[in-house]
Structures are given as C-alpha cells and as structure tokens.
Write a protein that holds these residues in place. Structure first.
Motif, short mmCIF file in Angstrom:
data_model
loop_
_atom_site.label_atom_id
_atom_site.label_comp_id
_atom_site.label_asym_id
_atom_site.label_seq_id
_atom_site.Cartn_x
_atom_site.Cartn_y
_atom_site.Cartn_z
N SER A 1 79.63 52.04 56.30
CA SER A 1 78.78 50.87 56.11
C SER A 1 77.33 51.19 56.49
N LEU B 1 74.28 51.28 53.91
CA LEU B 1 73.18 50.34 54.17
C LEU B 1 71.84 51.07 54.23
N ARG C 1 66.72 41.46 55.17
CA ARG C 1 67.44 40.36 55.83
C ARG C 1 68.36 39.66 54.83
N ALA D 1 71.45 41.72 54.39
CA ALA D 1 72.37 41.55 55.53
C ALA D 1 73.13 40.22 55.41
N PHE E 1 75.67 40.40 52.59
CA PHE E 1 76.84 41.19 52.97
C PHE E 1 77.79 40.36 53.83
N HIS E 2 77.23 39.52 54.69
CA HIS E 2 78.07 38.62 55.48
C HIS E 2 78.85 37.68 54.57
N VAL F 1 80.25 44.85 59.38
CA VAL F 1 78.94 44.16 59.49
C VAL F 1 78.09 44.68 60.65
N CYS G 1 74.70 45.99 59.57
CA CYS G 1 73.86 44.90 59.05
C CYS G 1 73.36 44.01 60.19
N ASP G 2 74.24 43.72 61.14
CA ASP G 2 73.83 42.88 62.27
C ASP G 2 72.77 43.59 63.12
N THR G 3 72.95 44.88 63.30
CA THR G 3 71.98 45.67 64.08
C THR G 3 70.63 45.69 63.37
N LEU G 4 70.67 45.87 62.07
CA LEU G 4 69.45 45.83 61.27
C LEU G 4 68.77 44.47 61.40
N ASP G 5 69.54 43.42 61.17
CA ASP G 5 68.96 42.08 61.13
C ASP G 5 68.30 41.72 62.46
#
Ligand code: FES
Length: 146
Positions: free
Chosen positions: A69, A73, A86, A89, A92-93, A127, A130-134
């Motif tokens: 992932s 990403l 954003r 992310a 993807f959720h 996720v 994605c969560d770390t990115l967001d």
C-alpha cells in the motif's frame, strides 16, 4: 487474466520490489504512524515542488499489505497537489469501506487493494500509509496556514 489475479500480482510485485522505499535526511513533509493493532510503523516523506508533490518516499516495517500500500501510494502521489493527495487518501478510505469513490480514477493501482475491504482486521494495514500521509499533509498545511 482475471481482474482479481491482476490485482494480486500488483500487490505481490510492490511487496517484492517496493518502489520509493528509502529514508531522506531532508523532506518538506515527514510523518509516521503506528498501527495500534500490531505495532508496525510507516514513515511517509514528501518533497514538494511548489504546491505539487515532486517525490514521495516511505520506510518502515509491516505486513505485505501495508508495504504494498505504501509503495503504490508513493507512486500515485507524484505530481499531485496536496489537496489531490488528501482526496486520494479519503477516496481510498471509501474504497476500504466498500464504496466506490468519485475520484477512483485518481487512485491508480491503489484499487488493487480493494479486496482488503472484505477483511476488516486488515483494513488498518491497507490505510496506514494513507493515514500517515494525510496527517502529515494536514500538519504541513496548518503550519503554513494555507
Ligand atoms: Fe502490521 Fe499489517 S499486520 S501493518
């Protein structure tokens, strides 16, 4: 080739040969998060070119889903604005919640992970990047008051 088979091959390929897996000394955006369930961690680092993502990298340890992932990403993020990042992310959720996001075309190969939605205990693995990115992007935007 069946779509499921194609998706499985994409995940395996990113897991065996992760893209953009390295640690930068100097990144514009850097954030890390831990999966509270297993303790695995992902770090996301981003170098900006104006308001666009020039390159994105990741490092850390985790299961094949979390690593694939993060690899996918960081590939998908290249050239995107922070707002687009954003939205990816968030999309993807939605995908992990079993819905089809409006921006599914922007998710690129992240759609290969959609089968994870059938395994709720693995969704956090998928996720995590994605969560770390967001979170990193939100921090950056807050600091720069954009
Ligand atoms: Fe730890 Fe998947 S089992 S991130």
């Amino acid at each position: 080739m069946e779509l499921e088979e194609l998706y499985r091959d994409i995940i395996l390929d990113h897991n065996r040969t992760p893209r953009n897996k390295r640690q930068l000394d100097d990144a514009d955006i850097a954030n890390h998060q831990k999966n509270p369930v297993c303790g695995d961690e992902i770090n996301i680092q981003i170098v900006l070119d104006g308001d666009q993502i020039d390159v994105a990298f990741f490092f850390g340890q985790g299961c094949s889903i979390s690593q694939a992932s993060a690899s996918i990403l960081t590939d998908v993020l290249k050239g995107k604005t922070l707002d687009q990042a954003r939205a990816i992310a968030a999309g993807f959720h939605e995908l992990m919640n079993g819905s089809e996001p409006n921006n599914i075309d922007d998710l690129g190969d992240l759609v290969a992970l959609q089968g994870v939605a059938h395994y709720p205990v693995r969704i956090k693995c998928a996720v995590l990047a994605c969560d770390t990115l967001d979170e990193g992007v939100i921090d950056w935007l807050n600091k720069h008051q954009i």
